[in-house]
Design an enzyme around this catalytic site. Structure first.
Site, PDB file in Angstrom:
ATOM      1  N   ARG A 114       0.879  -1.002  -0.063  1.00 54.75           N
ATOM      2  CA  ARG A 114       0.019  -0.239  -0.078  1.00 54.75           C
ATOM      3  C   ARG A 114       0.771   1.131   0.019  1.00 54.75           C
ATOM      4  NH1 ARG A 114      -1.962   3.113   4.921  1.00 54.75           N
ATOM      5  NH2 ARG A 114      -3.889   4.244   4.239  1.00 54.75           N
ATOM      6  N   HIS A 158      -2.732  11.088   0.972  1.00 55.60           N
ATOM      7  CA  HIS A 158      -2.168  10.895   2.436  1.00 55.60           C
ATOM      8  C   HIS A 158      -1.571  12.226   2.801  1.00 55.60           C
ATOM      9  CE1 HIS A 158      -0.778   7.286   4.995  1.00 55.60           C
ATOM     10  NE2 HIS A 158      -0.292   8.285   5.698  1.00 55.60           N
ATOM     11  N   GLU A 203      -7.137   8.473   6.456  1.00 52.63           N
ATOM     12  CA  GLU A 203      -7.344   9.180   7.869  1.00 52.63           C
ATOM     13  C   GLU A 203      -7.917  10.742   7.587  1.00 52.63           C
ATOM     14  OE1 GLU A 203      -4.386   8.752  10.369  1.00 52.63           O
ATOM     15  OE2 GLU A 203      -4.634   6.454  10.879  1.00 52.63           O
ATOM     16  N   ASN A 333      -7.378   1.875  10.240  1.00 55.84           N
ATOM     17  CA  ASN A 333      -6.023   1.858  10.822  1.00 55.84           C
ATOM     18  C   ASN A 333      -6.301   1.827  12.318  1.00 55.84           C
ATOM     19  OD1 ASN A 333      -5.223   2.489   8.074  1.00 55.84           O
ATOM     20  ND2 ASN A 333      -4.646   4.574   8.668  1.00 55.84           N
ATOM     21  N   TYR A 335      -4.237   1.184  16.012  1.00 55.24           N
ATOM     22  CA  TYR A 335      -2.844   1.282  16.730  1.00 55.24           C
ATOM     23  C   TYR A 335      -3.050   0.779  18.226  1.00 55.24           C
ATOM     24  CZ  TYR A 335      -0.559   2.746  12.621  1.00 55.24           C
ATOM     25  OH  TYR A 335       0.146   2.849  11.506  1.00 55.24           O
ATOM     26  N   GLU A 391      -3.893  -0.142   8.398  1.00 54.36           N
ATOM     27  CA  GLU A 391      -2.510  -0.069   9.141  1.00 54.36           C
ATOM     28  C   GLU A 391      -2.805  -0.414  10.588  1.00 54.36           C
ATOM     29  OE1 GLU A 391      -1.326   4.150   9.705  1.00 54.36           O
ATOM     30  OE2 GLU A 391      -1.431   4.601   7.428  1.00 54.36           O
TER      31      GLU A 391
HETATM   32  C1  NOJ Z   1      -1.406   6.715  10.453  1.00 56.88           C
HETATM   33  C2  NOJ Z   1      -0.886   7.603   9.354  1.00 56.88           C
HETATM   34  O1  NOJ Z   1      -1.684   7.187   8.274  1.00 56.88           O
HETATM   35  C3  NOJ Z   1       0.551   7.399   9.266  1.00 56.88           C
HETATM   36  O2  NOJ Z   1       0.896   7.958   8.093  1.00 56.88           O
HETATM   37  C4  NOJ Z   1       1.467   7.206  10.120  1.00 56.88           C
HETATM   38  O3  NOJ Z   1       2.813   7.041  10.042  1.00 56.88           O
HETATM   39  C5  NOJ Z   1       0.861   6.116  11.157  1.00 56.88           C
HETATM   40  N1  NOJ Z   1      -0.254   6.527  11.605  1.00 56.88           N
HETATM   41  C6  NOJ Z   1       1.662   5.851  12.461  1.00 56.88           C
HETATM   42  O4  NOJ Z   1       1.660   6.937  13.235  1.00 56.88           O
END
Ligand code: NOJ
Length: 486
Positions: A114, A158, A203, A333, A335, A391
């Site tokens: 990607r 992006h 995002e 995405n 985390y 992500e």
């Molecule tokens: C989300 C973002 O899309 C990406 O650009 C960023 O580097 C990552 N999070 C990690 O922080």
């Protein structure tokens, strides 16, 4: 999809080999190491499930002003003193090392890569003139990926808005809906026949709300009404690009990637904390996904802003149906969860505070189970759409190290990734329609000014050399067998 424990897997293998006339005693000679392995569970994904990794143009390409590329708002932001410690003028030098990078992706067994297109590399002014050299770069990269059996997944945007468009108001100017659709069309014409996976934005909450309210990232505004206007324009631009994609006759999948603020109440028994956590989630995730899937902004969030006296974006006739143009998948995405505490109205406009801890989350604040919960929630809310994790990854800035054999040891990344892939597996078991897991990131990248290491591939800051990390080799094995095993 099948889940087999290592023990059952061995039993099955014995049965198969015995049936084929191969001496089953082979298995009675197994060593204790294999016995130990036999107690580990394997989680097998369908053959069609896609494992990959991702990057973003500004964070890896470098060559910020080479071959006719125009300036982006991130070039401008990082060149202004005091905003970030570093800039990405060279970054990972991917603009020159793209071939070497694809060869590494091949070593990692990636099914999919990607990456994003830098809009000002293709259109230096954001509209009008096309920069053929910029377009050629993405054509070469795409063909190299395809020649190596790796599916390209393109993100159209992006965060690197062309500075020339920012000078005209950027995402706050409704004309950007057409500018973006024109740019998208150029990309569909160039690569629509070859690229199987596309997303419009990465995002949108981050480049609209965060980028226009907190002053900490490009374009660095501090104005919530403008931020809300940019959310509406970004969604319109998304809808118009989806329609352009359909009209182009391309046969791939088109979606969008959202950031996910998945919030846990600071006190799980406190009604106000629960409400606060839901409100923040709704202002972050549903603010984008409800218009796309349901054709309306979340009413309670809209009211919260309006009651706080914030001028809201004008919604013109036809806007919501444009935004609702059907997509093929939702990219997410993830985390880790946030912790939210209810506060009074002094905490404008949401009346909440984010905490850095909750005792059960440990110092890292991960809880991979929460990924499964989130996927179930979104799947239910929108009637089981196809979804991809676009992500997920571990920010290991402090923990990756080069050992005496020049290997990059990053065991925490392995553990983190294992737990989150397992969470995706669990969601699939419960009926969620997941088609991909794309790790963030392919390579240690700019990380918007911090250079925090997040890659499967280590980047030597001194000379830009690449070394596959131990997590990368581990991930390559998972992909090879479509089987999660630590
Ligand atoms: C989300 C973002 O899309 C990406 O650009 C960023 O580097 C990552 N999070 C990690 O922080």
């Amino acid at each position: 999809m099948e889940k087999v424990s290592r023990r059952n897997f061995m039993k099955k293998a014995v049965a198969v080999s015995a049936g084929a006339g191969i001496a089953s005693t082979v298995f009675s000679q197994k060593s204790s190491a294999e016995e130990k392995e036999a107690s580990q569970e394997k989680f097998i994904f369908p053959k069609s499930f896609i494992f990959g990794a991702g990057t973003a143009a500004y964070q890896i390409e470098g060559a910020w002003n080479v071959d006719g590329k125009g300036e982006s708002i991130w070039d401008r932001w990082t060149h202004m003193q005091g905003n970030t410690k570093y800039n990405a003028d060279v970054a990972c030098d991917h603009y020159n090392r793209w071939k070497e990078d694809v060869a590494i992706m091949k070593q990692l067994n990636l099914d999919c890569y990607r990456f994003s297109i830098s809009w000002p590399r293709v259109m230096p002014d954001g509209k009008g003139k096309i920069n053929q050299k910029g377009l050629d770069f993405y054509k070469k990269l795409t063909d190299e990926l395809l020649n190596n059996g790796i599916k390209p997944a393109i993100t159209l945007f992006h965060w690197d808005t062309p500075q020339k468009l920012q000078d005209l108001g950027g995402w706050a100017n409704r004309d950007i809906v057409d500018w973006f659709a024109d740019y998208a069309n150029i990309m569909f014409k160039a690569l629509g026949d070859r690229v199987p996976i596309w997303t419009t934005h990465n995002e949108p909450w981050v480049f609209t709300i965060a980028g226009h309210t907190y002053g900490k990232q490009a374009p660095g505004l501090k104005d919530l009404p403008t931020a809300l206007l940019t959310t509406h324009n970004a969604l319109l631009a998304h809808g118009k690009a989806v329609q352009a994609y359909r009209a182009s006759g391309s046969k791939g999948k088109m979606g969008i990637t959202l950031s996910t603020s998945w919030n846990l109440p600071s006190d799980e028994k406190n009604e106000n904390d629960i409400k606060a956590a839901n409100l923040i989630r709704r202002s972050h995730i549903e603010w984008f996904s409800d218009p796309i899937y349901k054709g309306a902004y979340p009413e309670d969030v809209w009211k919260k802003y309006a009651d706080a006296g914030i001028p809201m974006p004008e919604i013109k006739p036809g806007d919501m149906s444009l935004i609702q143009s059907p997509i093929d998948f939702l990219g997410l995405n993830f985390y880790g969860p946030n912790v939210v505490k209810h506060e009074d109205d002094n905490y404008w406009p949401y009346g909440v505070r984010f905490l850095n801890e909750r005792s059960d989350l440990g110092s890292n604040m991960w809880k991979a189970d929460e990924l499964t919960r989130m996927l179930l929630f979104i799947s239910d809310r929108y009637n089981k759409p196809e979804m991809m994790i676009t992500e997920n990854g571990y920010n290991g800035a402090d923990t990756d190290f080069v050992d005496r054999n020049n290997k990059i040891q990053d065991v925490i990344r392995k553990e983190y990734t294992y737990q989150h892939i397992k969470a995706v597996y669990d969601a699939i078991q419960q009926g969620v329609n997941m088609s991909a897991y794309l790790h963030w990131s392919f390579i240690d990248n700019f990380e918007w000014g911090t250079w925090s290491r997040m890659g499967l591939v280590y980047r030597d800051y001194a000379n830009n050399n690449r070394i596959i990390k131990e997590s990368g080799y581990w991930y390559a094995n998972i992909i090879k067998d479509k089987c999660l095993l630590f």
